[in-house]
Design an enzyme around this catalytic site. Structure first.
Site, PDB file in Angstrom:
ATOM      1  N   ARG A   1       5.917 -12.713   9.433  1.00 55.56           N
ATOM      2  CA  ARG A   1       6.443 -11.384   9.183  1.00 55.56           C
ATOM      3  C   ARG A   1       7.669 -11.150  10.050  1.00 55.56           C
ATOM      4  NH1 ARG A   1       2.368  -6.817  10.420  1.00 55.56           N
ATOM      5  NH2 ARG A   1       4.227  -5.584  10.046  1.00 55.56           N
TER       6      ARG A   1
ATOM      7  N   GLU B   1       0.863  -1.180   0.000  1.00 52.09           N
ATOM      8  CA  GLU B   1       0.000   0.000   0.000  1.00 52.09           C
ATOM      9  C   GLU B   1       0.897   1.227   0.000  1.00 52.09           C
ATOM     10  OE1 GLU B   1      -3.542   2.255   2.537  1.00 52.09           O
ATOM     11  OE2 GLU B   1      -2.696   0.360   3.288  1.00 52.09           O
TER      12      GLU B   1
ATOM     13  N   LYS C   1       4.017   1.289   9.781  1.00 47.10           N
ATOM     14  CA  LYS C   1       4.100   2.532   9.021  1.00 47.10           C
ATOM     15  C   LYS C   1       3.413   3.684   9.751  1.00 47.10           C
ATOM     16  CE  LYS C   1       2.945   0.685   4.914  1.00 47.10           C
ATOM     17  NZ  LYS C   1       2.624   0.616   3.475  1.00 47.10           N
TER      18      LYS C   1
END
Length: 560
Positions: free
Chosen positions: A263, A37, A273
């Protein structure tokens, strides 16, 4: 995944799946994608995913698409799109064709939504966000059906068309899939797939006032692009049944396989983020590419090499188990790749003046030295000497500790690539601070050992007359706590991660460096002998005018 150090390929569960798919004919090729994104810069977690997706495509002679998941227009921008493109290219990967965007498929996504409505598998809901949460149930209790769930396909299609035409306020209606409100998997309890949101989109402008949700968009985008193996992080494992349900219930032929891996969590860093954006907004760092940030742009500016980041990704591996990695592993991989590729020069960052009292321009000679002991092709540079030189203040001790092998009053030490010198006098200022050392040269020691005695210590130095002044940014870890966003206070609530910022994460250090570095281009990496690895700043270093260096990493792990 591919690396630049010719290391053997390490098998993992994803490779085993791909190998079986190719062997059985279930797949005839490998097509992966990296779908970020664009609402921030790529960080070290993205770097792992980039290496996995692009690396597997390379290894299997397949293709990897770069697709921007731009379904949330409030936070997305072309700046972030360009940053991802730059970072991936810098790492040495090439995506298949043009950059793709989820917004490329908005028309087709809308058409598939209409198809689901007509089949009685989607409905327009008037519940508010809070009401939807109440109706959804919990992990131990089933949800209950919305009172609007039984609208006819004709009613739903009319309402959905009017949603698209902008007849209803933001947030007043959603389009939901009709699956199972009693499902033990909450993701299957009639998830919303469209919401009304009047926001300008960075690519489609104001064409749309309804936007598709990620879970709906992602699987269809994968299918449209012919992705064979849709690789994502482990938090999407519970979303996989929804991924498959959507594709099984629309008229699309291709069905990718979603595979999840753990992850990355890097200690002494953040990979959220939202929290990284807070550091930028609060002025804690200078931007997304601040060398203290765990972003690819920040690591690049810090002096990390693409090879170092790839080696790190290879070493941490691919698995479904928790992937908590110490910063030292990343720094070790970077250090290992820089060792072989970085020219050596000398620099002094905490100087004390040394006057060579018997210096004689007619007798005292300079020498040349190789830029790298194992790479003669790197060439050599002249290491000039003069009456006044700079050495590290830490390389002198008036009262030395045990096993001291550097300079002391009345003691001897060798200057790297030069003579043995002896400290004859210590000069102090009015406050008693040592400001100068007066030393004598043994002129019979250039390139050979002194006769009748052993001098074990070797220190680096630079000529005061010939060295250039440089600005050195001495970077360290941004946080003092290994998991800064996972610390709970006495009340059980999470403590603000900003409380653990390291006040020593950046020190501005004036330094003296060999003149050979002044003409270096930005982003040239060096080893400052005995100090560590440094890089000329990507933006502020001006060849021939101004030398600006960033400290990349020390010669060994010294973090405590």
């Amino acid at each position: 995944m591919s690396t630049e150090n010719n290391a053997p390929v390490v098998n993992n569960f994803i490779r085993s799946i791909i190998d079986e798919d190719l062997a059985t004919g279930r797949r005839s090729s490998v097509v992966t994608r990296f779908p970020p994104e664009p609402n921030g810069f790529a960080h070290i977690g993205h770097a792992k995913a980039i290496c996995i997706n692009f690396g597997l495509a390379e290894d299997y002679q397949g293709q990897c698409n770069l697709r921007m998941d731009d379904t949330n227009p409030e936070k997305e921008s072309d700046e972030f799109v360009e940053a991802f493109k730059q970072d991936i290219s810098w790492l040495g990967f090439k995506w298949n064709g043009e950059v793709r965007f989820a917004s490329d498929y908005f028309d087709r996504l809308y058409d598939y939504a209409v198809e689901l409505i007509q089949a009685g598998k989607a409905y327009v809901d008037d519940l508010s966000a809070e009401e939807m949460r109440q109706y959804r149930g919990s992990l131990t209790e089933p949800g209950k059906n919305s009172p609007y769930r039984d609208r006819t396909p004709e009613e739903n299609l009319d309402l959905f068309t009017r949603m698209r035409n902008g007849e209803f306020p933001d947030g007043s209606k959603t389009l939901r899939l009709k699956i199972d409100m009693a499902s033990p998997n909450i993701n299957l309890r009639d998830p919303a797939i469209y919401r009304i949101r009047r926001v300008h989109h960075h690519r489609t402008g104001d064409k749309w006032c309804i936007y598709p949700m990620y879970d709906y968009t992602h699987c269809i985008s994968d299918a449209i692009e012919g992705i064979t193996h849709s690789l994502c992080s482990l938090e999407f494992e519970d979303h996989r049944p929804l991924y498959d349900w959507v594709l099984d219930n629309i008229s699309i032929e291709h069905h990718p396989q979603q595979i999840e891996f753990s992850r990355l969590e890097l200690l002494y860093a953040l990979t959220s983020k939202r929290k990284l954006q807070a550091l930028v907004n609060d002025g804690v760092v200078t931007g997304w590419d601040d060398p203290r940030m765990p972003t690819i742009a920040g690591m690049r500016r810090r002096g990390y090499s693409p090879a170092g980041i790839k080696l790190f990704a290879q070493r941490i591996g691919v698995s479904k188990s928790e992937n908590i990695i110490d910063m030292a592993i990343l720094e070790g991989a970077v250090r290992e790749t820089l060792e072989n590729d970085s020219p050596r020069v000398m620099a002094v960052v905490n100087p004390i003046k040394v006057t060579l009292t018997n210096y004689d321009a007619a007798v005292t000679a300079s020498r040349s030295a190789p830029f790298h002991p194992h790479h003669p092709e790197f060439g050599e540079r002249d290491v000039p000497i003069a009456r006044e030189i700079w050495i590290e203040r830490d390389d002198f001790a008036e009262t030395p500790p045990p096993k001291w092998q550097r300079l002391t009053a009345g003691g001897e030490v060798r200057l790297r690539y030069s003579y043995v010198i002896k400290c004859d006098e210590v000069v102090r200022d009015a406050a008693g601070e040592i400001v100068e050392l007066k030393c004598s040269i043994d002129h019979d020691t250039l390139g050979k050992n002194p006769e009748g005695r052993k001098v074990k210590g070797v220190i680096h130095w630079v000529s005061a007359e010939h060295a250039i002044q440089a600005d050195v940014r001495w970077y360290d870890r941004l946080f003092t706590e290994s998991r800064p966003d996972a610390v709970r206070g006495e009340d059980g609530e999470y403590v603000d991660f900003r409380q653990f910022l390291n006040p020593e994460s950046l020190k501005l250090v004036p330094a003296y460096v060999e003149a050979s570095v002044l003409q270096a281009a930005p982003e040239t990496r060096f080893q400052f002998e005995r100090l560590g690895y440094f890089v000329t700043d990507r933006y502020e270093h001006q060849p021939g005018v101004k030398a600006v260096f960033n400290r990349t990493v020390g010669l060994k792990d010294s973090w405590k």
